[in-house]
Design a protein around this motif. Structure first.
Motif: not given
Length: 626
Positions: A329-333, A452-454, A457-459
């Motif tokens: 996943r392309d998710d830099p923080l 939301a990723a989908y 989703a509760r992330a």
């Protein structure tokens, strides 16, 4: 000429770092890249990421790399400087054909080298010939590390050929004096050495399939030998410390305790600054905990293409640092500050780690692919990080109340901050950022900042961050999407329908800026108190733990220390203002290396003797170490 020399020096330094054993955590600056060579190296780097970011590969060729000294991208540059057709490369990128992109890009760089060499041989003017040779040599940088890794003897021969080629172009001299004529025979002969090698390895109709993209020569790939090309960061990367450098506030120092009297903390301080605890490529590139967290805070300039979407952010669970931990996943923080760490648990942006120890192990082993740390290493790291304190702020009391030094606008903003708001379900900002709890509640909340990723989703729940010291840690939110504290206020007002007036927004921003401020947020340097003096003090403090480790005959932890500190001490010497004392620092670093060498030989008497010599020489050098 300057770029050419810098390129050679960087290649030499990079080779030394990789081949000479311990890697310093002090990165060396590299020479600028020509646009097409930069695009090629970015293509190699990005081509090894999974999933492959094709949009970034395209940008590598169409836009200047970050920090480039050139205003145009590689394709525009080639259009103005070269006759090479780039249509096949563009077609391969559009088709997302990884092997074809590699082949076309590799051929392009080889053709560009040949193009410049043709110019060098054809022109009569020595100055123009030398310029063409320099350009060709800068392009050759794209292949140099692959050739050096696969065929070091050949790499040296080609290096000599470049030197001979440059000198054989002749010189017009200075005001007519010292002119030398062009040596055509030598030019042709040395050019042939380079061109023949390129024809055999990089100017091919097809290349063997590459599982990992690299600049390895084709003959080496076909040989089937296992050849490791030293890890490198692509053009546009920046892992240097933030400037100005954040001020480090340690609890024990504020109480007047010397770190040399706290060997566990001092060893943890060393580990925090050591690339040796990570796996490759982080270790080989000199990346340590302190690379991202300068002086316990944030490195707002850190940037790695393919892993960062903006400066100060990094994707630590991508394909580069530890492929087995790649979440695809392309998710830099946004890099979080570690100030006041003992007050800010749980840990991780989503608060997934209740224990600082577990969080730290995850960073070392999973995110950066390091070996399992020993219990002593974990004890030391945690002991050190628990000493990180918040920056002092004269406008704020310890229980989160404003003092008389706070501006009037902040006082008005404080009332808004503590006022229940319908848009926040009749809660206030202070409900989560509790003033007398260091402006956090140690819980996770979904404020709607995470897409939301989908469906369902509760992330989106993220750990509540402290607001202390935040005036210096922009941008904000987990992804750095808000550029300022004013933007954060605007976001909440807009998305939560808080109904704030323009004056309310300004006052609330003033309050956030006030509680996020500090009396002295950055290190103060001057002619005597230099960055090297700071580094020298830290490194000799790290070394002081040998007083504890040597009597215990703790070889494993001694060697980790000597390998780290000796390399860093030597590297940092290059930043000294006092040039006369630089050689003494190199001797000091060698003395520490002698401790490590003796421990490896289990010659404890020699190790003790070298350590005693180190302490005496360091004390004698202390006043001149700036």
């Amino acid at each position: 000429m300057i770029r050419d020399v810098l390129g050679v020096l960087f290649a030499i330094c990079a080779g030394a770092l990789v081949l000479s054993g311990p890697v310093t955590a002090t990165p060396a600056k590299e020479a600028p890249w020509l646009p097409e060579a930069a695009a090629y190296r970015l293509t190699l780097f990005l081509g090894n990421l999974e999933p492959l970011p094709w949009d970034e590969v395209e940008r590598a060729w169409t836009e200047p790399y970050r920090g480039s000294e050139f205003s145009s991208g590689a394709l525009a540059w080639l259009d103005s400087e070269s006759d090479i057709d780039t249509a096949q490369l563009l077609n391969a990128i559009s088709l997302e054909d990884r092997q074809a992109v590699f082949a076309e890009a590799t051929q392009l760089i080889a053709l560009r080298i040949e193009e410049e060499l043709d110019r060098a041989v054809a022109v009569e003017d020595p100055a123009l010939a030398q310029q063409a040779v320099r350009t060709a040599r800068e392009l050759y940088r794209g292949f140099a590390d692959g050739i050096a890794a696969a065929e070091p003897d050949t790499a040296r021969q080609i290096g000599l050929a470049w030197l001979e080629l440059n000198s054989s172009t002749g010189s017009a001299g200075v005001l007519g004096a010292g002119a030398t004529s062009t040596d055509r025979d030598t030019m042709e002969a040395t050019r042939a050495v380079i061109s023949d090698y390129l024809a055999e390895n990089y100017l091919l109709d097809s290349f063997a399939p590459r599982q990992k993209l690299s600049a390895l020569p084709e003959t080496a790939v076909l040989s089937g030998r296992t050849i490791e090309v030293p890890p490198s960061l692509p053009p546009g990367s920046d892992i240097f410390d933030q400037d100005p450098l954040p001020l480090l506030v340690l609890n024990f120092e504020e109480q007047g305790i010397d770190e040399t009297d706290l060997p566990l903390v001092a060893y943890g301080d060393m580990l925090f600054d050591s690339a040796q605890i990570f796996g490759s490529p982080a270790r080989d590139l000199g990346i340590a905990c302190s690379t991202c967290h300068n002086r316990s805070d944030v490195n707002q300039r850190l940037f790695i293409p393919g892993a960062s979407h903006q400066p100060g952010a990094i994707d630590v669970d991508g394909a580069f640092f530890n492929p087995i931990f790649n979440d695809r996943r392309d998710d830099p923080l946004d890099i979080p500050s570690l100030r006041g760490l003992r007050f800010t648990g749980p840990y991780g942006r989503d608060g997934r780690f209740a224990s600082l120890r577990d969080f730290t192990r995850n960073v070392i082993v999973n995110e950066f692919g390091g070996d399992e740390p020993t219990p002593f290493m974990m004890d030391a790291l945690v002991a050190y990080m628990l000493e990180f304190d918040f920056l002092p702020n004269r406008m704020l009391t310890g229980d989160g109340r404003l003092t008389d030094a706070a501006p009037e606008a902040a006082r008005r903003g404080e009332k808004i901050f503590n006022r229940p708001l319908a848009g926040l379900s009749d809660r206030s900002c202070a409900s989560c950022h509790v003033p007398d709890g260091n402006f956090l509640d140690r819980q996770a909340h979904d404020i709607g900042s995470v897409a939301a990723a989908y469906e369902g989703a509760r992330a989106g729940a993220l750990d509540t961050p402290t607001l202390l010291g935040t005036a210096y840690t922009a941008p904000y939110f987990h992804d750095g999407s808000q550029p300022s504290l004013a933007a954060v206020v605007d976001w909440f007002d807009d998305t939560k329908s808080l109904g704030l007036t323009e004056a309310d927004r300004a006052d609330l921003t003033a309050y956030l800026e006030t509680i996020g401020a500090a009396d002295a947020p950055y290190e103060a340097f001057d002619a005597a108190n230099t960055s090297f003096r700071l580094a020298f003090s830290e490194l000799t403090t790290f070394a002081s733990t040998l007083d504890t480790l040597l009597p215990r005959r703790d070889a494993e932890h001694i060697l980790l220390l000597t390998d780290t500190v000796a390399a860093d001490l030597s590297a940092d010497a290059s930043t000294m203002s006092n040039l006369a004392a630089r050689s003494e620092v190199y001797v000091l670093a060698e003395r520490l290396a002698e401790v490590g060498a003796a421990v490896r030989d289990e010659d404890w008497a020699s190790a003790e003797a070298s350590w005693s010599a180190f302490k005496a020489e360091a004390a004698a050098l202390d006043e001149r170490a700036f």
